[in-house]
Design a protein around this motif. Structure first.
Motif, PDB file in Angstrom:
ATOM      1  N   ALA A 251       0.811  -1.210   0.000  1.00 49.04           N
ATOM      2  CA  ALA A 251       0.000   0.000   0.000  1.00 49.04           C
ATOM      3  C   ALA A 251       0.849   1.266   0.000  1.00 49.04           C
ATOM      4  CB  ALA A 251      -0.923  -0.002   1.221  1.00 49.04           C
ATOM      5  N   TRP A 252       2.145   1.126   0.232  1.00 50.94           N
ATOM      6  CA  TRP A 252       3.037   2.283   0.238  1.00 50.94           C
ATOM      7  C   TRP A 252       3.284   2.760  -1.193  1.00 50.94           C
ATOM      8  CZ3 TRP A 252       4.282  -2.521   2.238  1.00 50.94           C
ATOM      9  CH2 TRP A 252       5.007  -3.344   1.401  1.00 50.94           C
ATOM     10  N   GLU A 253       3.713   4.001  -1.289  1.00 45.57           N
ATOM     11  CA  GLU A 253       4.033   4.569  -2.604  1.00 45.57           C
ATOM     12  C   GLU A 253       5.437   4.150  -3.020  1.00 45.57           C
ATOM     13  OE1 GLU A 253       3.407   8.715  -3.201  1.00 45.57           O
ATOM     14  OE2 GLU A 253       1.561   8.700  -2.031  1.00 45.57           O
ATOM     15  N   GLY A 254       5.651   4.105  -4.314  1.00 40.04           N
ATOM     16  CA  GLY A 254       6.989   3.848  -4.826  1.00 40.04           C
ATOM     17  C   GLY A 254       7.254   2.390  -5.137  1.00 40.04           C
ATOM     18  N   LEU A 255       8.539   2.095  -5.198  1.00 37.65           N
ATOM     19  CA  LEU A 255       9.017   0.769  -5.585  1.00 37.65           C
ATOM     20  C   LEU A 255       8.761  -0.262  -4.500  1.00 37.65           C
ATOM     21  CD1 LEU A 255      12.437   1.942  -7.049  1.00 37.65           C
ATOM     22  CD2 LEU A 255      10.398   1.284  -8.330  1.00 37.65           C
ATOM     23  N   PRO A 256       8.861  -1.564  -4.858  1.00 31.89           N
ATOM     24  CA  PRO A 256       8.754  -2.611  -3.833  1.00 31.89           C
ATOM     25  C   PRO A 256       9.819  -2.421  -2.746  1.00 31.89           C
ATOM     26  CG  PRO A 256       8.643  -3.564  -6.019  1.00 31.89           C
ATOM     27  CD  PRO A 256       9.003  -2.115  -6.195  1.00 31.89           C
ATOM     28  N   LYS A 257       9.466  -2.830  -1.529  1.00 33.85           N
ATOM     29  CA  LYS A 257      10.366  -2.683  -0.380  1.00 33.85           C
ATOM     30  C   LYS A 257      10.612  -4.037   0.255  1.00 33.85           C
ATOM     31  CE  LYS A 257       9.057   2.025   0.649  1.00 33.85           C
ATOM     32  NZ  LYS A 257       8.850   2.994   1.698  1.00 33.85           N
ATOM     33  N   PHE A 258      11.707  -4.127   1.024  1.00 34.91           N
ATOM     34  CA  PHE A 258      12.017  -5.354   1.743  1.00 34.91           C
ATOM     35  C   PHE A 258      11.065  -5.505   2.923  1.00 34.91           C
ATOM     36  CE2 PHE A 258      16.193  -4.832  -0.285  1.00 34.91           C
ATOM     37  CZ  PHE A 258      16.395  -6.115  -0.753  1.00 34.91           C
ATOM     38  N   ILE A 259      10.446  -6.690   3.028  1.00 38.82           N
ATOM     39  CA  ILE A 259       9.608  -7.030   4.180  1.00 38.82           C
ATOM     40  C   ILE A 259       9.926  -8.468   4.584  1.00 38.82           C
ATOM     41  CG2 ILE A 259       7.774  -5.424   3.503  1.00 38.82           C
ATOM     42  CD1 ILE A 259       6.100  -7.840   2.631  1.00 38.82           C
ATOM     43  N   HIS A 260       9.522  -8.851   5.805  1.00 40.12           N
ATOM     44  CA  HIS A 260       9.713 -10.229   6.254  1.00 40.12           C
ATOM     45  C   HIS A 260       8.944 -11.166   5.315  1.00 40.12           C
ATOM     46  CE1 HIS A 260      10.583  -8.087  10.075  1.00 40.12           C
ATOM     47  NE2 HIS A 260      11.534  -9.010  10.130  1.00 40.12           N
ATOM     48  N   GLU A 261       9.533 -12.312   5.024  1.00 43.07           N
ATOM     49  CA  GLU A 261       8.917 -13.254   4.078  1.00 43.07           C
ATOM     50  C   GLU A 261       7.540 -13.717   4.541  1.00 43.07           C
ATOM     51  OE1 GLU A 261      10.134 -17.157   1.472  1.00 43.07           O
ATOM     52  OE2 GLU A 261      11.053 -16.922   3.441  1.00 43.07           O
ATOM     53  N   ASN A 262       7.349 -13.885   5.852  1.00 42.83           N
ATOM     54  CA  ASN A 262       6.046 -14.344   6.344  1.00 42.83           C
ATOM     55  C   ASN A 262       4.965 -13.269   6.250  1.00 42.83           C
ATOM     56  OD1 ASN A 262       7.271 -12.859   8.417  1.00 42.83           O
ATOM     57  ND2 ASN A 262       6.096 -13.919   9.981  1.00 42.83           N
ATOM     58  N   GLU A 263       5.333 -12.039   5.916  1.00 45.39           N
ATOM     59  CA  GLU A 263       4.357 -10.959   5.724  1.00 45.39           C
ATOM     60  C   GLU A 263       3.996 -10.785   4.248  1.00 45.39           C
ATOM     61  OE1 GLU A 263       2.839  -9.192   8.044  1.00 45.39           O
ATOM     62  OE2 GLU A 263       3.909 -10.159   9.683  1.00 45.39           O
ATOM     63  N   ALA A 264       4.493 -11.692   3.400  1.00 42.90           N
ATOM     64  CA  ALA A 264       4.296 -11.557   1.954  1.00 42.90           C
ATOM     65  C   ALA A 264       3.570 -12.767   1.373  1.00 42.90           C
ATOM     66  CB  ALA A 264       5.640 -11.399   1.265  1.00 42.90           C
ATOM     67  N   VAL A 265       2.943 -12.535   0.228  1.00 41.16           N
ATOM     68  CA  VAL A 265       2.250 -13.563  -0.535  1.00 41.16           C
ATOM     69  C   VAL A 265       2.820 -13.544  -1.948  1.00 41.16           C
ATOM     70  CG1 VAL A 265       0.016 -14.234  -1.515  1.00 41.16           C
ATOM     71  CG2 VAL A 265       0.126 -13.301   0.786  1.00 41.16           C
ATOM     72  N   TRP A 266       3.084 -14.722  -2.503  1.00 40.90           N
ATOM     73  CA  TRP A 266       3.546 -14.819  -3.881  1.00 40.90           C
ATOM     74  C   TRP A 266       2.335 -14.797  -4.798  1.00 40.90           C
ATOM     75  CZ3 TRP A 266       7.795 -14.164  -6.520  1.00 40.90           C
ATOM     76  CH2 TRP A 266       7.878 -14.645  -7.820  1.00 40.90           C
ATOM     77  N   ASP A 267       2.300 -13.875  -5.730  1.00 47.44           N
ATOM     78  CA  ASP A 267       1.204 -13.764  -6.692  1.00 47.44           C
ATOM     79  C   ASP A 267       1.663 -14.384  -8.006  1.00 47.44           C
ATOM     80  OD1 ASP A 267      -1.238 -13.007  -7.867  1.00 47.44           O
ATOM     81  OD2 ASP A 267      -0.373 -11.119  -8.558  1.00 47.44           O
ATOM     82  N   GLU A 268       1.074 -15.507  -8.367  1.00 51.95           N
ATOM     83  CA  GLU A 268       1.464 -16.217  -9.588  1.00 51.95           C
ATOM     84  C   GLU A 268       1.218 -15.381 -10.843  1.00 51.95           C
ATOM     85  OE1 GLU A 268       2.963 -19.077 -10.328  1.00 51.95           O
ATOM     86  OE2 GLU A 268       3.261 -19.610  -8.239  1.00 51.95           O
ATOM     87  N   SER A 269       0.141 -14.606 -10.856  1.00 55.26           N
ATOM     88  CA  SER A 269      -0.186 -13.854 -12.072  1.00 55.26           C
ATOM     89  C   SER A 269       0.833 -12.765 -12.392  1.00 55.26           C
ATOM     90  CB  SER A 269      -1.586 -13.252 -11.978  1.00 55.26           C
ATOM     91  OG  SER A 269      -1.661 -12.327 -10.928  1.00 55.26           O
ATOM     92  N   THR A 270       1.411 -12.157 -11.375  1.00 51.55           N
ATOM     93  CA  THR A 270       2.412 -11.105 -11.609  1.00 51.55           C
ATOM     94  C   THR A 270       3.839 -11.593 -11.389  1.00 51.55           C
ATOM     95  OG1 THR A 270       2.323 -10.315  -9.321  1.00 51.55           O
ATOM     96  CG2 THR A 270       0.813  -9.283 -10.910  1.00 51.55           C
ATOM     97  N   GLN A 271       3.974 -12.839 -10.889  1.00 51.47           N
ATOM     98  CA  GLN A 271       5.280 -13.416 -10.576  1.00 51.47           C
ATOM     99  C   GLN A 271       6.082 -12.506  -9.633  1.00 51.47           C
ATOM    100  OE1 GLN A 271       6.735 -16.588 -11.844  1.00 51.47           O
ATOM    101  NE2 GLN A 271       4.529 -16.800 -11.824  1.00 51.47           N
ATOM    102  N   SER A 272       5.392 -11.997  -8.593  1.00 54.18           N
ATOM    103  CA  SER A 272       6.053 -11.121  -7.626  1.00 54.18           C
ATOM    104  C   SER A 272       5.405 -11.290  -6.255  1.00 54.18           C
ATOM    105  CB  SER A 272       5.956  -9.657  -8.072  1.00 54.18           C
ATOM    106  OG  SER A 272       4.605  -9.244  -8.090  1.00 54.18           O
ATOM    107  N   PHE A 273       6.113 -10.796  -5.235  1.00 53.75           N
ATOM    108  CA  PHE A 273       5.577 -10.816  -3.879  1.00 53.75           C
ATOM    109  C   PHE A 273       4.741  -9.563  -3.636  1.00 53.75           C
ATOM    110  CE2 PHE A 273       9.146 -13.718  -3.122  1.00 53.75           C
ATOM    111  CZ  PHE A 273       8.517 -14.692  -2.365  1.00 53.75           C
ATOM    112  N   MET A 274       3.698  -9.725  -2.822  1.00 50.73           N
ATOM    113  CA  MET A 274       2.858  -8.609  -2.393  1.00 50.73           C
ATOM    114  C   MET A 274       2.665  -8.714  -0.893  1.00 50.73           C
ATOM    115  SD  MET A 274      -0.072  -8.347  -5.255  1.00 50.73           S
ATOM    116  CE  MET A 274       0.324  -8.161  -6.968  1.00 50.73           C
TER     117      MET A 274
END
Length: 79
Positions: free
Chosen positions: A45-68
């Protein structure tokens, strides 16, 4: 026929990353990073580029091939 599956890019926190990332901490959960933790670059929800977060706070999105960021991903899927 073989399919090439992209690896999910994860990072292990080292001393250099701690020194650069811990001023802000994890934008997803607010905790500081510790040596040896696994982190990912994720959009959220933050502005700008992707940022580093703990892996357990992220979900892998297959459609975009990226973490959210987990909560942001859930709000996008439900809305």
């Amino acid at each position: 026929m073989t399919t090439t599956r992209k690896m999910r890019p994860t990072f292990i926190i080292d001393l250099e990353k701690i020194n650069t990332l811990n001023a802000e901490g994890c934008v997803a959960c607010g905790r500081k990073f510790n040596l040896g933790e696994t982190v990912v670059k994720a959009s959220g929800a933050w502005e700008g580029l992707p940022k580093f977060i703990h892996e357990n706070e992220a979900v892998w999105d297959e459609s975009t091939q990226s973490f959210m960021e987990r909560r942001w991903y859930a709000s996008r899927k439900s809305g």
